[in-house]
Design a protein around this motif. Structure first.
Motif, PDB file in Angstrom:
ATOM      1  N   LEU A 114       0.744  -1.167  -0.043  1.00 37.17           N
ATOM      2  CA  LEU A 114       0.034   0.104   0.001  1.00 37.17           C
ATOM      3  C   LEU A 114       0.941   1.295   0.100  1.00 37.17           C
ATOM      4  O   LEU A 114       1.782   1.394   0.833  1.00 37.17           O
ATOM      5  CB  LEU A 114      -0.864  -0.189   1.316  1.00 37.17           C
ATOM      6  N   PHE A 115       0.361   1.945  -0.907  1.00 42.44           N
ATOM      7  CA  PHE A 115       1.049   3.707  -0.762  1.00 42.44           C
ATOM      8  C   PHE A 115      -0.180   4.373  -0.235  1.00 42.44           C
ATOM      9  O   PHE A 115      -1.087   4.553  -0.638  1.00 42.44           O
ATOM     10  CB  PHE A 115       1.220   3.944  -2.358  1.00 42.44           C
ATOM     11  N   LEU A 116       0.079   4.991   1.036  1.00 42.48           N
ATOM     12  CA  LEU A 116      -0.765   5.532   1.714  1.00 42.48           C
ATOM     13  C   LEU A 116      -0.463   7.217   1.984  1.00 42.48           C
ATOM     14  O   LEU A 116       0.606   7.607   1.862  1.00 42.48           O
ATOM     15  CB  LEU A 116      -1.027   5.170   3.029  1.00 42.48           C
ATOM     16  N   ARG A 117      -1.700   7.978   1.789  1.00 41.28           N
ATOM     17  CA  ARG A 117      -1.373   9.423   2.108  1.00 41.28           C
ATOM     18  C   ARG A 117      -2.141   9.744   3.423  1.00 41.28           C
ATOM     19  O   ARG A 117      -3.286   8.914   3.879  1.00 41.28           O
ATOM     20  CB  ARG A 117      -1.966   9.966   0.968  1.00 41.28           C
ATOM     21  N   GLN A 118      -2.007  10.600   4.153  1.00 35.84           N
ATOM     22  CA  GLN A 118      -2.743  11.059   5.267  1.00 35.84           C
ATOM     23  C   GLN A 118      -3.851  12.455   4.897  1.00 35.84           C
ATOM     24  O   GLN A 118      -3.415  13.068   4.097  1.00 35.84           O
ATOM     25  CB  GLN A 118      -1.756  11.941   6.334  1.00 35.84           C
ATOM     26  N   ARG A 119      -5.081  11.977   5.347  1.00 36.69           N
ATOM     27  CA  ARG A 119      -5.978  12.679   5.002  1.00 36.69           C
ATOM     28  C   ARG A 119      -6.158  13.975   5.916  1.00 36.69           C
ATOM     29  O   ARG A 119      -5.516  13.923   6.838  1.00 36.69           O
ATOM     30  CB  ARG A 119      -7.412  11.743   5.185  1.00 36.69           C
ATOM     31  N   PRO A 120      -7.101  14.821   5.545  1.00 35.87           N
ATOM     32  CA  PRO A 120      -6.881  15.997   6.456  1.00 35.87           C
ATOM     33  C   PRO A 120      -7.356  15.707   8.018  1.00 35.87           C
ATOM     34  O   PRO A 120      -7.019  16.580   9.049  1.00 35.87           O
ATOM     35  CB  PRO A 120      -7.967  17.033   5.873  1.00 35.87           C
ATOM     36  N   ASP A 121      -8.400  14.838   8.053  1.00 35.67           N
ATOM     37  CA  ASP A 121      -8.586  14.295   9.421  1.00 35.67           C
ATOM     38  C   ASP A 121      -7.669  13.524  10.066  1.00 35.67           C
ATOM     39  O   ASP A 121      -7.914  13.042  11.297  1.00 35.67           O
ATOM     40  CB  ASP A 121      -9.833  13.535   9.453  1.00 35.67           C
ATOM     41  N   GLY A 122      -6.410  13.134   9.456  1.00 34.42           N
ATOM     42  CA  GLY A 122      -5.438  12.309  10.140  1.00 34.42           C
ATOM     43  C   GLY A 122      -5.430  10.926  10.055  1.00 34.42           C
ATOM     44  O   GLY A 122      -4.380  10.357  10.169  1.00 34.42           O
ATOM     45  N   MET A 123      -6.402  10.332   9.335  1.00 41.24           N
ATOM     46  CA  MET A 123      -6.416   8.825   9.016  1.00 41.24           C
ATOM     47  C   MET A 123      -5.790   8.841   7.668  1.00 41.24           C
ATOM     48  O   MET A 123      -5.434   9.652   6.880  1.00 41.24           O
ATOM     49  CB  MET A 123      -7.934   8.569   8.540  1.00 41.24           C
ATOM     50  N   LEU A 124      -5.395   7.576   7.503  1.00 44.09           N
ATOM     51  CA  LEU A 124      -4.434   7.444   6.209  1.00 44.09           C
ATOM     52  C   LEU A 124      -5.391   6.381   5.308  1.00 44.09           C
ATOM     53  O   LEU A 124      -6.393   6.073   5.531  1.00 44.09           O
ATOM     54  CB  LEU A 124      -3.441   6.192   6.582  1.00 44.09           C
TER      55      LEU A 124
END
Length: 142
Positions: A114-124
């Protein structure tokens, strides 16, 4: 002949009004493909692991998300963790179903990169939707 045309136009008008009146909100999904280098560079974390738990939550009738717990085998980028929870838009809760085209699908026990990014709410979340998820399968040799 003229009365038939008027009748057909009236029917068409009624159908159009009915469609507009009964229409629910519709949203689209658009994403731009990116190179492997760009995907890796723009990701907050890159992990290899196994899908351990999948659940769906609804904050409202318009916001349905699926949460996926990954047991991390190897952390290639980001802060090392043994377990990661990521959020994917869409899913089904009761009678409410939200489909977001382009989102990856997950299955219990699946091995994933998985290539993950952090959302504005802090979740991946998977970076670039489905482009951020690769299923790892054993070769014929094992």
């Amino acid at each position: 002949m003229k009365s038939r045309c008027l009748t057909a136009l009236r029917i068409l008008a009624v159908v159009v009004v009915a469609i507009v009146a009964l229409q629910r909100s519709v949203r689209g999904t658009t994403f731009v493909t990116m190179s492997d280098d760009d995907l890796a560079h723009s990701s907050t974390a890159i992990i290899l692991g196994d899908v351990r738990f999948i659940s769906t939550v609804a904050d409202s009738t318009d916001q349905v998300d699926t949460r996926v717990d990954i047991a991390v085998e190897d952390q290639l980028k980001g802060t090392p963790q043994s377990m990661v929870t990521l959020v994917v838009p869409g899913g089904a809760v009761g009678a409410v179903r939200r489909v977001v085209f382009g989102t990856p699908q997950f299955h219990l026990g699946e091995r994933v990169l998985l290539f993950l990014r952090q959302r504005p709410d802090g979740m991946l979340a998977p970076n670039a939707l489905a482009m951020g998820k690769y299923t790892v399968v054993p070769s014929a040799a094992g």
